[in-house]
Design a protein around this motif. Structure first.
Motif, short mmCIF file in Angstrom:
data_model
loop_
_atom_site.label_atom_id
_atom_site.label_comp_id
_atom_site.label_asym_id
_atom_site.label_seq_id
_atom_site.Cartn_x
_atom_site.Cartn_y
_atom_site.Cartn_z
N ASP A 98 52.13 27.35 25.42
CA ASP A 98 52.05 26.88 26.81
C ASP A 98 50.60 26.63 27.23
OD1 ASP A 98 54.73 26.93 27.04
OD2 ASP A 98 54.85 28.85 28.09
N ALA A 101 49.59 23.42 25.71
CA ALA A 101 50.36 22.30 26.27
C ALA A 101 49.87 21.89 27.66
CB ALA A 101 51.83 22.67 26.33
N LEU A 104 48.58 18.43 28.56
CA LEU A 104 49.59 17.40 28.40
C LEU A 104 50.58 17.43 29.56
CD1 LEU A 104 50.30 17.89 24.59
CD2 LEU A 104 48.83 16.19 25.66
N VAL A 105 50.92 18.65 29.99
CA VAL A 105 51.83 18.79 31.14
C VAL A 105 51.18 18.17 32.37
CG1 VAL A 105 52.96 20.44 32.67
CG2 VAL A 105 52.92 20.86 30.20
N HIS A 109 52.96 14.12 30.12
CA HIS A 109 53.56 13.63 28.88
C HIS A 109 55.02 14.05 28.77
CE1 HIS A 109 50.07 12.03 26.63
NE2 HIS A 109 49.41 12.77 27.51
N HIS A 111 58.41 15.55 27.10
CA HIS A 111 58.66 16.86 26.50
C HIS A 111 58.50 16.84 24.97
CE1 HIS A 111 60.19 20.89 26.55
NE2 HIS A 111 61.05 20.58 25.60
N ASP A 113 57.03 14.70 23.10
CA ASP A 113 55.65 14.36 22.81
C ASP A 113 54.77 15.60 22.84
OD1 ASP A 113 54.07 12.28 22.19
OD2 ASP A 113 53.41 11.91 24.26
N ILE A 114 55.00 16.44 23.85
CA ILE A 114 54.17 17.64 24.04
C ILE A 114 54.29 18.56 22.83
CG2 ILE A 114 53.97 19.76 25.40
CD1 ILE A 114 54.56 18.10 27.89
N ARG A 117 52.43 17.15 19.77
CA ARG A 117 50.97 17.17 19.88
C ARG A 117 50.41 18.59 19.87
NH1 ARG A 117 47.99 12.86 23.35
NH2 ARG A 117 49.22 10.99 23.03
N VAL A 118 51.11 19.51 20.55
CA VAL A 118 50.62 20.89 20.59
C VAL A 118 50.60 21.46 19.17
CG1 VAL A 118 51.21 23.24 21.31
CG2 VAL A 118 51.32 21.37 22.95
N ARG A 150 43.41 23.60 23.01
CA ARG A 150 43.72 23.09 24.34
C ARG A 150 42.78 21.95 24.72
NH1 ARG A 150 42.85 27.18 29.16
NH2 ARG A 150 40.70 26.61 28.70
N ASN A 154 44.82 16.57 24.06
CA ASN A 154 45.09 15.23 24.60
C ASN A 154 44.06 14.21 24.12
OD1 ASN A 154 43.08 16.36 26.08
ND2 ASN A 154 43.74 15.52 28.06
#
Lengths: 224, 310
Positions: A98, A101, A104-105, A109, A111, A113-114, A117-118, A150, A154
């Motif tokens: 989290d 993420a 991105l949140v 972005h 879901h 996708d997140i 990428r995470v 983190r 992105n």
């Protein structure tokens, strides 16, 4: 990527943190920012992230004049910058996943996708197996790597780090610096404030030296 | 119908934030419940009083239709003259029905109802006048038309006194109106209380999550992104409070319903307590949610701006 044009910063209480600082950090470069505490390193980074505003001068990020950026546009500027802090600044009530993420949140972005990428970002910093852990259960070095994941999740064009190894022992510090070099190798511009002079000297990137608010060697960047 | 993608994403994000704010309240059930309970009581009070006056008005309007006139005839009017008067008034369009109560009938009725039977025997003559009970036609039941009819009847030479039984209904309605005004004032004050309660709760929440707010601002969160969860918290507090208020109202209703029905039965009345209709329930729930939202909005506006990462 970053251009300072006669930037001065005076804090409301009258302290001059930066005086007529000018330099240009080209895109894709990696440099260190050195100097004693109080020399103005943090202030310089804060000006780039628009956490502080310059009193005088012009400041450009990626071609955009930040001295004219309105309050509402500040979040968009910050999304171009991956920021890394000495004390990591993680959310301790959320899992590693989290935390990573979050950018991105914020950017909205999708879901699926997140998740992808995470995991990619965690894989790069070697913490893929810790995605469900809470930050408090991790070591200092691991927490900083979460902070880095983190910052890069992105894919910002610029990484700013303020004493990223300040709380870590020499070996972990080297690992962290190596991570920054890896990101720089794929084209990310990196600026790291640090006073770990031994470590920096061995890495061999240009150093911007600040002393009492003055930049002593702006030419170091243009020489390369 | 398929929504355009950006709108769908926007709505989806709102739904996510709404759910996660609800989840956050759910994870601290006692604290959330207490805040909601305070809001619930603040909302139940004016709603309950509204229900009360609404029922009083219904009760009043049931008797409104029976706004009767009593014509007390002069003592020197004989039974025959009274009958003649009755026959004459029967033709008035404003009058629906007439009933003559002779002094003898009145006395007999009084004797029966008062229990003074023996005492009344002492009287040498019947002191009661003949009475014409007038039920006005529907056109003459409004306060002003009924009063006009009363004036016409009072002017008749045989009539000693024309008494409009509407008087007490008017007084009753005036009283209810005053109570309703008082409820509006009370409602405004309690709405203010709800604003303050949610505002304060949200302020504390903002302080507790200060670090999180700073970090998200550092990462590039917009003001709207940071505000949203707090606004939804306020909305949920208000809505939860309104639900509790509805529950309190329903419980009070259940407590009162049976005794009221029994009392109405004793008066041969078909009166039933009336709670709220569908629209009024919705007004209660949405005004609770709205008040919570506004309270949160005020707190967020005042306190979020002061938190800047440094």
């Amino acid at each position: 990527m970053i251009r300072f044009d006669n930037i001065s910063k005076r804090y409301p209480e009258g302290r001059d943190a930066l005086q007529s600082v000018s330099f240009h950090l080209p895109a894709g470069a990696m440099a260190f920012l050195t100097g004693h505490s109080g020399a103005g390193k943090s202030t310089l980074l804060k000006l780039i992230a628009l956490l502080e505003r310059a009193t005088r001068g012009q400041l450009f990020l990626d071609g955009e004049n930040l001295t004219r950026t309105g309050k509402r546009k500040i979040p968009l500027v910050r999304r171009k910058i991956g920021m890394i802090f000495q004390n990591y600044r993680l959310l301790f009530d959320r899992t590693v996943f989290d935390n990573v993420a979050l950018p991105l949140v914020i950017a909205g972005h999708r879901h699926q996708d997140i998740g992808r990428r995470v995991r990619a970002a965690l894989d790069k910093v070697g913490l893929l197996d810790k995605e469900r852990a809470l930050p408090i259960t991790l070591s200092g070095g691991e927490q900083q790597r979460v902070g880095i994941a983190r910052a890069v999740v992105n894919k910002p064009p610029l990484l700013l780090a303020d004493e990223p190894t300040g709380n870590l022992d020499p070996e972990l510090s080297r690992d962290i610096m190596r991570l920054f070099e890896e990101f720089n190798r794929v084209g990310v511009t990196v600026l790291i404030a640090s006073h770990d002079l031994d470590l920096i000297a061995r890495l061999g990137h240009p150093q911007l030296r600040l002393h009492q608010g003055h930049l002593l060697n702006p030419e170091v960047l243009s020489i390369r | 119908m398929k929504l355009p993608a950006p709108l769908r994403v926007y709505l989806l994000r709102h739904a996510q934030v709404a759910l996660s704010s609800l989840g956050r309240l759910y994870r601290a059930p006692l604290a959330s419940l207490m805040t909601a309970a305070v809001i619930g009581i603040a909302l139940a009070l004016p709603s309950g009083l509204y229900v009360l006056t609404d029922n009083l008005q219904r009760l009043g309007s049931q008797w409104d239709g029976g706004a009767n006139l009593s014509l007390f005839l002069r003592h020197d009017v004989s039974i025959e003259q009274a009958e003649a008067l009755k026959a004459k008034l029967d033709r008035w369009p404003e009058i629906e029905r007439l009933r003559l109560i002779t002094p003898q009938q009145a006395l007999a009725e009084f004797r029966q109802l008062s229990g003074f039977g023996d005492t009344l025997d002492i009287l040498e003559e019947n002191p009661l006048p003949a009475v014409l009970a007038v039920k006005p036609a529907a056109s003459a039941t409004q306060p002003d038309t009924a009063a006009a009819l009363k004036r016409r009847l009072q002017a008749l030479p045989q009539v000693e006194l024309a008494q409009l039984d509407l008087q007490w209904v008017k007084r009753f309605n005036a009283l209810v109106t005053i109570v309703q005004r008082a409820i509006w004032v009370l409602s405004a004050l309690l709405a203010l209380a709800v604003l303050l309660i949610t505002g304060n709760t949200i302020r504390l929440e903002i302080q507790n999550r200060r670090e999180e707010i700073e970090i998200t601002k550092l990462i590039g969160a917009t003001g709207a992104f940071i505000r949203r969860p707090f606004l939804y918290s306020g909305l949920w507090y208000g809505f939860g409070g309104a639900l509790l208020a509805a529950l309190l109202l329903a419980l009070a209703f259940l407590q009162l319903n049976a005794p009221v029905r029994e009392l109405a039965g004793l008066y041969q009345s078909s009166f039933r307590l009336h709670l709220l209709d569908m629209g009024q329930w919705l007004v209660l729930l949405s005004s609770g949610a709205l008040l919570g939202l506004i309270g949160a909005w005020i707190a967020v506006g005042r306190h979020l701006a002061t938190i800047e990462p440094g």
